[in-house]
Design a protein around this motif. Structure first.
Motif, PDB file in Angstrom:
ATOM      1  N   SER A   1      10.581  64.762 -65.350  1.00 45.80           N
ATOM      2  CA  SER A   1      11.223  65.302 -64.151  1.00 45.80           C
ATOM      3  C   SER A   1      11.937  66.605 -64.483  1.00 45.80           C
ATOM      4  O   SER A   1      12.504  66.756 -65.565  1.00 45.80           O
ATOM      5  CB  SER A   1      12.219  64.292 -63.575  1.00 45.80           C
ATOM      6  N   SER A   2      11.922  67.517 -63.545  1.00 49.74           N
ATOM      7  CA  SER A   2      12.555  68.815 -63.775  1.00 49.74           C
ATOM      8  C   SER A   2      14.067  68.767 -63.597  1.00 49.74           C
ATOM      9  O   SER A   2      14.778  69.645 -64.059  1.00 49.74           O
ATOM     10  CB  SER A   2      11.966  69.854 -62.813  1.00 49.74           C
ATOM     11  N   SER A   3      14.578  67.721 -62.929  1.00 54.02           N
ATOM     12  CA  SER A   3      16.017  67.605 -62.696  1.00 54.02           C
ATOM     13  C   SER A   3      16.337  66.179 -62.286  1.00 54.02           C
ATOM     14  O   SER A   3      15.445  65.389 -61.956  1.00 54.02           O
ATOM     15  CB  SER A   3      16.458  68.558 -61.585  1.00 54.02           C
ATOM     16  N   ALA A   4      17.633  65.864 -62.287  1.00 51.72           N
ATOM     17  CA  ALA A   4      18.066  64.551 -61.815  1.00 51.72           C
ATOM     18  C   ALA A   4      17.704  64.364 -60.347  1.00 51.72           C
ATOM     19  O   ALA A   4      17.302  63.276 -59.924  1.00 51.72           O
ATOM     20  CB  ALA A   4      19.571  64.396 -62.023  1.00 51.72           C
ATOM     21  N   ARG A   5      17.845  65.403 -59.557  1.00 53.25           N
ATOM     22  CA  ARG A   5      17.494  65.339 -58.137  1.00 53.25           C
ATOM     23  C   ARG A   5      16.020  65.021 -57.958  1.00 53.25           C
ATOM     24  O   ARG A   5      15.648  64.170 -57.142  1.00 53.25           O
ATOM     25  CB  ARG A   5      17.837  66.672 -57.461  1.00 53.25           C
ATOM     26  N   SER A   6      15.176  65.693 -58.726  1.00 55.95           N
ATOM     27  CA  SER A   6      13.740  65.430 -58.661  1.00 55.95           C
ATOM     28  C   SER A   6      13.440  63.978 -59.008  1.00 55.95           C
ATOM     29  O   SER A   6      12.647  63.306 -58.341  1.00 55.95           O
ATOM     30  CB  SER A   6      12.994  66.368 -59.611  1.00 55.95           C
TER      31      SER A   6
ATOM     32  N   GLN B   1       8.583  69.148 -68.777  1.00 55.71           N
ATOM     33  CA  GLN B   1       8.926  69.865 -69.993  1.00 55.71           C
ATOM     34  C   GLN B   1       7.705  69.891 -70.901  1.00 55.71           C
ATOM     35  O   GLN B   1       7.169  68.845 -71.236  1.00 55.71           O
ATOM     36  CB  GLN B   1      10.089  69.157 -70.690  1.00 55.71           C
TER      37      GLN B   1
END
Length: 357
Positions: free
Chosen positions: A74-79, A346
């Motif tokens: 995932s690119s972020s916690a939100r994603s 990543q």
């Protein structure tokens, strides 16, 4: 299977294992729903784990493994949170609405006015918010397993709690080799010693520790997936250890160690038919959340004398059909949408798309 080559680069059988677990849940629920709970074969075999618990354990091991992959990719916690929400809630909403506004009104003993004016009808919708409610007014009240509309939904709050655990552990740096064993050790200590010592008998809290232990062991296996030895003889030893400790005090201890290894071993076993099982979709989640109401409806219509075999067969047909429709019309479109929101993974930690839920 041996350990040559990266494990994550191989074809996998996760779709088959999840479908097997969902089907097993349907089968073993047929025992209490027909008044034959003492005859449930897996508990008779093991002495400590019934078939429903065994199937849920498989789900949680797989989920721990795959959701850790999802976090890393995932690119972020939100994603990550959006992806998880889009996997859980669309089909759950359908399952809750189907029970409350289709099955409930069809079978309730109450008048339509009484049914829809009852606060119980509307509190049932809290299942959408992961607040587990089993009862609808006058629904299945004379079944041999009374007043429970969907007995499978209790695991979903725990599943989402595990997702949040992955999120928190990922953010604070525990979701990595070596450090992952800290929460695993804490869960094991709580489950096998502390809960009993404190006199805690809560079903929910007990399963937080038990299923959390299996879930994060699955996460640890993901982190060490290419370092662990994946050998047939090791799997055979684990199977032998399980069998030899059935009906013993050591059984549950062996179980939480052996089961995660065996599940992931089978997930990558080179069986072409199984690796192609999910070619037309992943129907396991739908099977899991839609089955129980159809089983109760079948007992309501035909009586519990129908028996385990026919209850399983008859309820399997509408459950599978709805799971197929749910996948193609609700779950798969939601998953396509989540892919647009997931961002780029990543590069050094990329896992093949087939692994990431």
């Amino acid at each position: 299977m041996h350990s040559k080559g990266p494990l994550h680069a191989r074809e996998n059988n996760f779709d088959f294992l999840r479908f097997f677990a969902a089907s097993l849940v349907l089968l073993v629920h047929s025992y209490p729903l027909t008044g034959r709970r003492p005859d449930e074969p897996i508990e008779l075999l093991t002495g400590y784990e019934n078939g429903g618990e065994f199937a849920v354990a498989i789900f949680f091991v797989i989920s721990g493994y795959l959701i850790t992959s999802s976090w890393i990719n995932s690119s972020s916690a939100r994603s990550f949170l959006i992806k998880r929400a889009l996997r859980v809630f669309p089909a759950l909403i359908l399952a809750v609405l189907l029970s409350a506004f289709v099955i409930g009104p069809l079978v309730t003993e109450r008048s339509m006015t009484s049914y829809f004016s009852s606060p119980i009808t509307w509190t049932y919708l809290q299942n959408i918010l992961l607040v587990t409610r089993f009862e609808l007014p006058g629904v299945f009240s004379h079944n041999i397993y009374p007043n429970v509309v969907n007995g499978s939904l209790w695991t979903l709050p725990l599943e989402v709690l595990m997702y949040l655990g992955v999120l928190v552990m990922g953010l604070v740096g525990l979701l990595m080799p070596r450090l992952i064993f800290l929460p695993i050790a804490g869960l094991a200590l709580g489950y096998f010693w502390l809960l009993e010592r404190l006199g805690i008998e809560s079903f929910f809290i007990t399963n937080v520790f038990k299923l959390g232990l299996l879930y994060y062991t699955g996460a640890a296996i993901f982190l060490y997936r290419d370092a662990l030895p994946w050998r047939g003889w090791i799997a055979a030893l684990f199977v032998a250890a399980l069998v030899l400790t059935f009906h013993t005090a050591a059984g549950p201890y062996v179980y939480v160690i052996a089961l995660p290894y065996l599940v992931i071993y089978l997930a990558y076993a080179p069986i072409p038919l199984l690796s192609r099982f999910g070619k037309y979709g992943d129907f396991s989640y739908g099977m899991y959340i839609y089955a129980f109401p159809f089983q109760q409806l079948t007992v309501y219509l035909l009586g519990h004398e129908i028996g385990v075999f026919w209850l399983t067969v008859i309820s399997l047909v509408p459950t599978l059909l709805l799971a197929i429709l749910s996948w193609h019309l609700i779950e798969a479109p939601a998953m396509k949408f989540k892919q647009r929101l997931s961002g780029a993974p990543q590069p050094s930690l990329v896992t093949p798309k087939t692994l990431v839920e």
